[in-house]
Design an enzyme around this catalytic site. Structure first.
Site, PDB file in Angstrom:
ATOM      1  CB  SER A 188      -0.935  -0.014   1.208  1.00 12.84           C
ATOM      2  OG  SER A 188      -0.227   0.085   2.419  1.00 12.84           O
ATOM      3  CG  HIS A 222      -0.606  -5.563   4.371  1.00  9.24           C
ATOM      4  ND1 HIS A 222      -0.134  -4.808   5.411  1.00  9.24           N
ATOM      5  CD2 HIS A 222      -0.107  -5.000   3.248  1.00  9.24           C
ATOM      6  CE1 HIS A 222       0.611  -3.821   4.929  1.00  9.24           C
ATOM      7  NE2 HIS A 222       0.632  -3.911   3.625  1.00  9.24           N
ATOM      8  CD  GLU A 225      -0.267  -2.025   9.097  1.00  8.70           C
ATOM      9  OE1 GLU A 225       0.254  -1.606  10.148  1.00  8.70           O
ATOM     10  OE2 GLU A 225       0.225  -1.827   7.968  1.00  8.70           O
ATOM     11  CD  GLU A 228       2.717  -4.910   7.746  1.00  7.27           C
ATOM     12  OE1 GLU A 228       2.181  -4.527   8.798  1.00  7.27           O
ATOM     13  OE2 GLU A 228       3.190  -4.127   6.902  1.00  7.27           O
ATOM     14  CG  ASP A 271      -1.596   1.744   8.439  1.00  9.18           C
ATOM     15  OD1 ASP A 271      -2.309   2.666   7.975  1.00  9.18           O
ATOM     16  OD2 ASP A 271      -0.525   1.370   7.897  1.00  9.18           O
ATOM     17  CD  GLU A 326       0.630   3.838   9.689  1.00  9.31           C
ATOM     18  OE1 GLU A 326       0.861   3.274  10.784  1.00  9.31           O
ATOM     19  OE2 GLU A 326       1.212   3.530   8.629  1.00  9.31           O
ATOM     20  CG  ASP A 384       2.785   5.076   5.734  1.00  6.07           C
ATOM     21  OD1 ASP A 384       3.829   5.432   5.169  1.00  6.07           O
ATOM     22  OD2 ASP A 384       2.382   3.893   5.690  1.00  6.07           O
ATOM     23  CE  LYS A 409       5.674   2.153   5.825  1.00  3.54           C
ATOM     24  NZ  LYS A 409       4.416   2.246   5.025  1.00  3.54           N
ATOM     25  CG  HIS A 426       7.450  -3.752   9.106  1.00  8.36           C
ATOM     26  ND1 HIS A 426       6.877  -4.988   9.236  1.00  8.36           N
ATOM     27  CD2 HIS A 426       6.427  -2.853   9.334  1.00  8.36           C
ATOM     28  CE1 HIS A 426       5.597  -4.871   9.521  1.00  8.36           C
ATOM     29  NE2 HIS A 426       5.301  -3.594   9.601  1.00  8.36           N
ATOM     30  CE  LYS A 445       2.597   0.132  11.294  1.00  5.77           C
ATOM     31  NZ  LYS A 445       1.885   0.794  10.160  1.00  5.77           N
TER      32      LYS A 445
HETATM   33  P1  PGA Z   1       3.181  -1.372   3.056  1.00  5.14           P
HETATM   34  O1  PGA Z   1       2.283  -1.248   4.349  1.00  5.14           O
HETATM   35  O2  PGA Z   1       4.537  -1.766   3.460  1.00  5.14           O
HETATM   36  O3  PGA Z   1       2.459  -2.425   2.253  1.00  5.14           O
HETATM   37  O4  PGA Z   1       3.137  -0.022   2.395  1.00  5.14           O
HETATM   38  C1  PGA Z   1       2.748  -0.723   5.538  1.00  5.14           C
HETATM   39  C2  PGA Z   1       2.015   0.509   5.925  1.00  5.14           C
HETATM   40  O5  PGA Z   1       1.103   0.981   5.205  1.00  5.14           O
HETATM   41  O6  PGA Z   1       2.328   1.067   6.968  1.00  5.14           O
HETATM   42 ZN    ZN Z   2       0.815   2.735   6.819  1.00  6.87          ZN
END
Ligand code: PGA
Ligand code: ZN
Length: 426
Positions: A42, A158, A167, A208, A253, A296, A323, A348, A376, A400
């Site tokens: 995502s 996911h 999440e 995850e 999230d 999030e 994010d 990230k 991650h 995370k």
């Molecule tokens: P992604 O998801 O690594 O698939 O982008 C993680 C997130 O959205 O925090």
């Molecule tokens: Zn996110």
């Protein structure tokens, strides 16, 4: 002063059976740093562009190697700037964010090895000194250790279930020491497993490591996690329980990017098509019913009005985490700060593509008093524990790394245990 002697790169697999790359940087004093690169599902539209693995490896093996051999590995800023300039695009689409990132991180790994420092110690010096290593540095003393955010129930992109939100997380109280926080995550994860099986749900997991049952709604997910927490008996002792809202809190999230259609948010499992005001009320209702402290990406990245209104109305009630909106890029963070859109940010490194830019972003977030969460990606590798060292180096508030299960998730939590027990333990 050692110099970069060789750089090589090849294809390896990530946790989702996708190809990624692993780069090896060798210094002329014999120190070697290796680094794989994670991938998201995502993703935000302004993230650095990743090239297909074979192409990315070729970029590292040829132009990037030529560019950087004989350069000083302790000047991370120079290394990163040379690659950014050679690429010449805002999203690194020519050389690839993944090619550049793998080299950037591998150089810092090699430099830390050359100095016989732990990676987190080395990154801490870069963080404090504008991404250039200074020999006269002071060791890190006692620190604000990052709190793990455990993603124990998966939906969205996911998982193959029908949950729209991506999440569902449990977050131990920040005052609890890290090893105890990790134990709490494990207790709740195992309790949730048992509960799902006892209720006849599947116990398969998403990308995850969180469970991915079918037939759940947002409320059913939160209620089930609440029950899982209530059913924990710490070390099997009848009166040793965990209290939700005291020992642990809830987070989500939403990753709203993955279920907005036009200007509506389609929560299919509840047959809802909400505009942003209605989605705000939907969150408001959940915040009243559950001890949620973390939310999030509650809106997709171009729904600035949605973010603005939500922040105005809910900033005191919940941590509003950006994010996809800011993608670890100082340029987008500046805009979000100016408009007052969020109280915390996800970090990230692969969203932006270099160590220096990641550190710039963190400095900016902290200067704006935002909470920081190092993260991650959903496609990750067990070899890569860079984010654990990074989270410690910059004293991030949270980390995370998914659920406390699946090798690539556990590797990050275990590296933190290693750091805590051997460098910061009592
Ligand atoms: P992604 O998801 O690594 O698939 O982008 C993680 C997130 O959205 O925090
Ligand atoms: Zn996110």
């Amino acid at each position: 002063m050692p110099k970069i002697k060789d750089i090589t790169c090849h294809k390896v697999l990530n946790s989702r059976s996708e190809w990624t790359i692993e780069t090896r940087v060798e210094l002329d004093d014999g120190a070697v740093g290796t680094q794989t690169v994670p991938d998201g599902a995502s993703t935000g539209e302004n993230e650095a562009l990743h090239l297909e693995a074979q192409k990315a490896a070729a970029v590292v093996n040829d132009p990037l190697k030529d560019l950087l051999v004989s350069k000083n590995p302790f000047n991370q800023l120079e290394i990163d700037t040379l690659m950014i300039d050679m690429d010449g695009t805002p999203n690194k689409r020519v050389l690839g964010g993944n090619s550049i990132l793998s080299v950037s991180l591998a150089v810092s790994n090699a430099a830390a090895k050359s100095l016989n420092l732990q990676l987190f110690e080395y990154l801490h010096v870069l963080y404090k000194n504008n991404s250039v290593f200074k020999p006269a540095y002071s060791k890190m003393g006692s620190i604000n250790f990052p709190t793990p955010v455990f993603n124990i129930l998966n939906g969205g992109k996911h998982a193959d279930n029908d949950l729209s939100f991506q999440e569902f997380m449990v977050i131990p109280a920040k005052t609890t020491p890290y090893p105890k926080q990790l134990e709490m995550g494990v207790f709740v994860y195992n309790s949730l497993h048992k509960l799902l099986v006892s209720q006849g749900y599947e116990s398969g997991v998403g990308d995850e490591g969180g469970f991915a049952p079918q037939g759940f709604t947002t409320k059913k997910a939160l209620t089930t996690i609440k029950q899982a927490v209530e059913e924990v008996r710490v070390d099997g002792e009848k009166n040793n329980r965990l209290v939700l809202g005291k020992d642990l809190f809830l987070g989500m999230d939403v990753a709203a990017e993955s279920f907005h259609v036009g200007d509506r948010y389609e929560i299919k499992e509840e047959s809802l098509k909400l505009d942003h005001a209605q989605l705000s009320s939907y969150y408001g209702d959940l915040l009243q019913q559950y001890p949620i402290i973390y939310l999030e990406d509650p809106f997709y990245e171009n729904d600035i009005e949605g973010w603005e209104h939500f922040y105005q109305n809910y900033k005191q009630k919940v941590m509003i985490v950006a994010d996809d909106l800011v993608v670890t890029n100082a340029k987008y963070l500046k805009a979000a700060i100016k408009k007052n859109l969020a109280s915390a940010v996800i970090i990230k490194p692969n969203q932006v593509g270099t160590v220096s830019e990641t550190l710039d972003f963190i400095r900016l977030a902290k200067s704006a008093d935002m909470s920081t969460i190092v993260s991650h990606r959903s496609g990750d590798t067990p070899e890569d524990t860079f984010i654990s060292d990074l989270a410690v180096a910059v004293e991030a508030d949270f980390i995370k790394s998914g659920s406390p299960a699946r090798g690539e998730r556990v590797a990050k939590y275990n590296r933190l245990l290693d750091i805590f027990d051997n460098f910061f333990g009592s």
